[in-house]
Design an enzyme around this catalytic site. Structure first.
Site, PDB file in Angstrom:
ATOM      1  N   GLU A 216       0.776  -1.244  -0.045  1.00 13.85           N
ATOM      2  CA  GLU A 216       0.002  -0.139   0.088  1.00 13.85           C
ATOM      3  C   GLU A 216       0.970   1.298  -0.084  1.00 13.85           C
ATOM      4  O   GLU A 216       0.734   2.046  -0.873  1.00 13.85           O
ATOM      5  CB  GLU A 216      -0.896   0.020   0.965  1.00 13.85           C
ATOM      6  CG  GLU A 216      -1.829   1.465   1.290  1.00 13.85           C
ATOM      7  CD  GLU A 216      -2.732   1.288   2.576  1.00 13.85           C
ATOM      8  OE1 GLU A 216      -3.527   2.094   2.790  1.00 13.85           O
ATOM      9  OE2 GLU A 216      -2.249   0.522   3.434  1.00 13.85           O
ATOM     10  N   ASP A 313     -12.209  -0.292   2.548  1.00 12.43           N
ATOM     11  CA  ASP A 313     -11.273   0.153   3.424  1.00 12.43           C
ATOM     12  C   ASP A 313     -11.774   0.778   4.603  1.00 12.43           C
ATOM     13  O   ASP A 313     -12.241   0.241   5.657  1.00 12.43           O
ATOM     14  CB  ASP A 313      -9.906   1.016   2.832  1.00 12.43           C
ATOM     15  CG  ASP A 313      -8.652   0.808   3.570  1.00 12.43           C
ATOM     16  OD1 ASP A 313      -8.886  -0.316   4.491  1.00 12.43           O
ATOM     17  OD2 ASP A 313      -7.738   1.615   3.416  1.00 12.43           O
TER      18      ASP A 313
END
Length: 375
Positions: A216, A313
């Site tokens: 990420e 998320d």
């Protein structure tokens, strides 16, 4: 891909009806702003940056739009602070299930870090029990409203802490009660997944699945460690796998094909092994993993037939939902209902429930739901 012949329009109303599968959603990142205010009042937490729901929602969204994962994670200070009692955890979990069901999610794996909810005296087991109780209440409430959803849980260990083996044991202890896997999360830089090998080895020894936040913010080395050293079943985000793919000069990221793309060893391994990518487009922009939705490698990875999945998320911080993520991808890359069906089937294939449960949802819920939309 790119089937735009659907009889149903791709508008918010139709998108809400489309069956969706969510694999990457944080419980402490999805609270209703009004609930944050209510719980803060109940526990005497006086550090909220706003005192009305609209202003608080705006603060979370704007603060998360920093382009930094570390700054993004700081917003969780306030949500975690009000989630320290069994009643608060159960309420947040119940509302999570209701909100997801209302958005057409038919299966969800929602994750949270039990170690962050102990300041009021709860044990790890009591924290998990409260969340699972809340999920059950939310599922029942959704059913009363005519919506069906399956809620499962992932327990997360914070990668900067030293409790990952303990949390892995917690995952296995609750594996037949609604916890279907394990995860590590938090800032990647300086905290490689290999620091938690004993936890991953424990999961493998108990035939229990796990995912790892990797690729990420830190990049390809994090992905390499997660798959090669730790043996992860899925990649939480994994967006930086694009760094191991060379595209022809002048490639348009919204193109319908990427003929001539060259994959490196890591990218080939991820694709060959069908390792699912838990991509979260809006969040990936907020944390600086990509510069914009237009720059997001989702389309490249989808066209190259990686197992891509669409995820939220943190719904509060990103002011998002699965329907919003779908429409964002439609607007940017031109996806239609057939594409969203494939992404949804990808996600269901990648879920941590048993094969027969996955197959039943694909055959009895997902495919019939999209058949109506595609026509």
């Amino acid at each position: 891909m790119n089937d735009l012949r659907a009889v149903a329009p791709l508008d918010p109303g139709a998108l809400r009806l489309a069956p969706k599968v969510l694999l990457h959603d944080h419980l402490d990142g999805g609270l209703r702003p009004a609930t944050v205010l209510d719980l803060a009042h109940e526990v005497g937490y006086g550090d909220l940056p706003a005192d009305d729901a609209e202003s608080l929602a705006r603060w979370f969204r704007e603060s998360a739009d920093s382009g930094s994962l570390v700054r993004y994670l700081e917003t969780f200070t306030h949500t975690v602070a009000v989630m320290q009692t069994a009643a608060a955890l159960a309420r947040v979990a119940r509302e999570c299930a209701e909100d997801l069901a209302d958005d057409g999610v038919v299966y969800a794996e929602v994750r949270f870090a039990p170690e962050q909810h102990l300041t009021a005296g709860l044990s790890l087991d009591e924290v998990v029990e409260a969340v699972l109780d809340g999920f059950a209440e939310g599922v029942a409430a959704a059913a009363d409203a005519g919506r069906t959803i399956v809620m499962r849980c992932l327990v997360t260990a914070m990668r900067h802490a030293a409790r990952s083996r303990e949390i892995a044991e917690l995952a296995v202890r609750f594996r037949h009660r609604g916890v279907v896997g394990f995860d590590i999360a938090g800032a990647e830089a300086g905290y490689p997944p290999s620091r938690h090998l004993d936890a991953f080895e424990y999961m493998r020894a108990n035939n229990a699945p796990f995912t790892i936040h990797a690729g990420e913010a830190f990049g390809l080395p994090s992905i390499h460690e997660a798959i090669s050293f730790c043996g992860t079943d899925r990649l939480g985000h994994g967006v930086r796998v694009i760094d191991d793919i060379s595209l022809p000069a002048g490639s348009d990221l919204a193109a319908h094909t990427f003929a001539g793309a060259e994959l490196g060893d890591v990218a080939n391994y991820v694709r060959d092994k069908r390792i699912p990518l838990e991509l979260c487009p809006s969040s990936n922009v907020q944390t600086g993993a990509v510069a914009s939705i237009a720059d997001h490698p989702f389309n490249v990875l989808a066209r190259l037939r990686f197992r891509v999945t669409v995820n939220t998320d943190n719904r509060l911080m990103s002011d998002t939902s699965m329907s919003k993520e779908f429409i964002t991808l439609h607007d940017q890359f031109g996806y239609g209902w057939a594409d969203f069906e494939r992404f949804t089937v990808n996600a269901m294939k990648s879920a941590f429930v048993h094969f027969d449960e996955r197959l039943a949802l694909i055959d009895d819920v997902i495919k019939p739901g999209y058949a109506v939309l595609i026509g």
